[in-house]
Design a protein around this motif. Structure first.
Motif, short mmCIF file in Angstrom:
data_model
loop_
_atom_site.label_atom_id
_atom_site.label_comp_id
_atom_site.label_asym_id
_atom_site.label_seq_id
_atom_site.Cartn_x
_atom_site.Cartn_y
_atom_site.Cartn_z
N TYR A 215 -6.85 0.25 -7.24
CA TYR A 215 -4.92 -0.30 -7.43
C TYR A 215 -4.57 -1.21 -6.68
O TYR A 215 -3.41 -2.18 -7.38
CB TYR A 215 -4.30 1.14 -8.45
N GLU B 83 -5.15 -3.95 -5.02
CA GLU B 83 -4.09 -5.72 -5.40
C GLU B 83 -3.79 -5.06 -6.71
O GLU B 83 -3.05 -6.05 -6.81
CB GLU B 83 -5.67 -5.84 -5.58
N HIS B 84 -4.24 -5.21 -7.55
CA HIS B 84 -2.88 -5.05 -8.99
C HIS B 84 -1.84 -5.01 -8.46
O HIS B 84 -0.79 -5.34 -8.91
CB HIS B 84 -3.70 -4.25 -10.04
N GLY C 54 -0.06 -7.48 -6.34
CA GLY C 54 0.29 -8.66 -7.53
C GLY C 54 1.68 -8.50 -8.04
O GLY C 54 2.07 -9.53 -7.83
N ARG C 55 1.64 -7.46 -8.17
CA ARG C 55 3.24 -6.87 -9.19
C ARG C 55 4.58 -7.42 -7.98
O ARG C 55 5.14 -7.68 -8.50
CB ARG C 55 2.70 -5.81 -9.77
#
Length: 169
Positions: free
Chosen positions: A98, A100-101, A104-105
């Motif tokens: 998780y 990378e996600h 990004g956020r």
């Protein structure tokens, strides 16, 4: 008039106190003890703290959200643009895929003027010898993304004195 002990002697006394007693009992006595206590905490306890941000992972079934967490460790303490702030770096996510996600956020949150996080967000803070408790960070702010080695790391800063006080209350 009460006699004052040198700061060096107070620091020797501090090593025999529990973190909670030191912060809540000795620190409020006078300005000398407040200064010594805060310096002692910044050197001996803050480098050993850990922040955990509970997160909900995106999933195809909204009725069964997947829970995860982002784990932050101290970065360069006191090296933020404002004094009295602690800077923490993301060291991992659970589950690890998780990351990378989450980055990004985090990048999206750190852009523009809206870099302040809501103080209502509940974090978990662990202090050596003090246990783990839920806290609300004081004036938390997204510090964006930095690079450590070849990894991108999310950064958050907050006013650590008020946060430590709320941890022990």
């Amino acid at each position: 008039m009460s006699p004052h002990l040198p700061n060096e002697l107070w620091i020797l006394v501090f090593s025999h106190c529990s973190p909670k007693d030191l912060w809540l009992s000795l620190r409020p006595i006078n300005t000398q003890l407040r200064t010594c206590t805060e310096e002692y905490y910044a050197r001996h306890y803050l480098p050993l703290t850990q922040l955990t941000l509970p997160i909900t992972l995106p999933t195809y079934d909204m009725r069964n959200p997947i829970r995860g967490k982002a784990v932050f460790h101290p970065g360069l303490l006191g090296n933020s643009e404002e004094s009295g702030r602690a800077l923490y770096d993301l060291v991992g996510t659970d589950p690890s895929h998780y990351r990378e996600h989450f980055l990004g956020r985090w990048k999206g949150m750190g852009e523009g003027e809206g870099r302040w996080l809501r103080e209502t967000v509940v974090w978990e803070m662990g202090i050596a010898e003090g246990g783990v408790r839920e806290v609300r960070l004081r004036r938390p702010r997204v510090e964006g993304i930095g690079v450590q080695g070849d990894l991108e790391v999310a950064r958050v800063s907050f006013e650590w004195r008020g946060t430590v006080s709320s941890f022990f209350r």
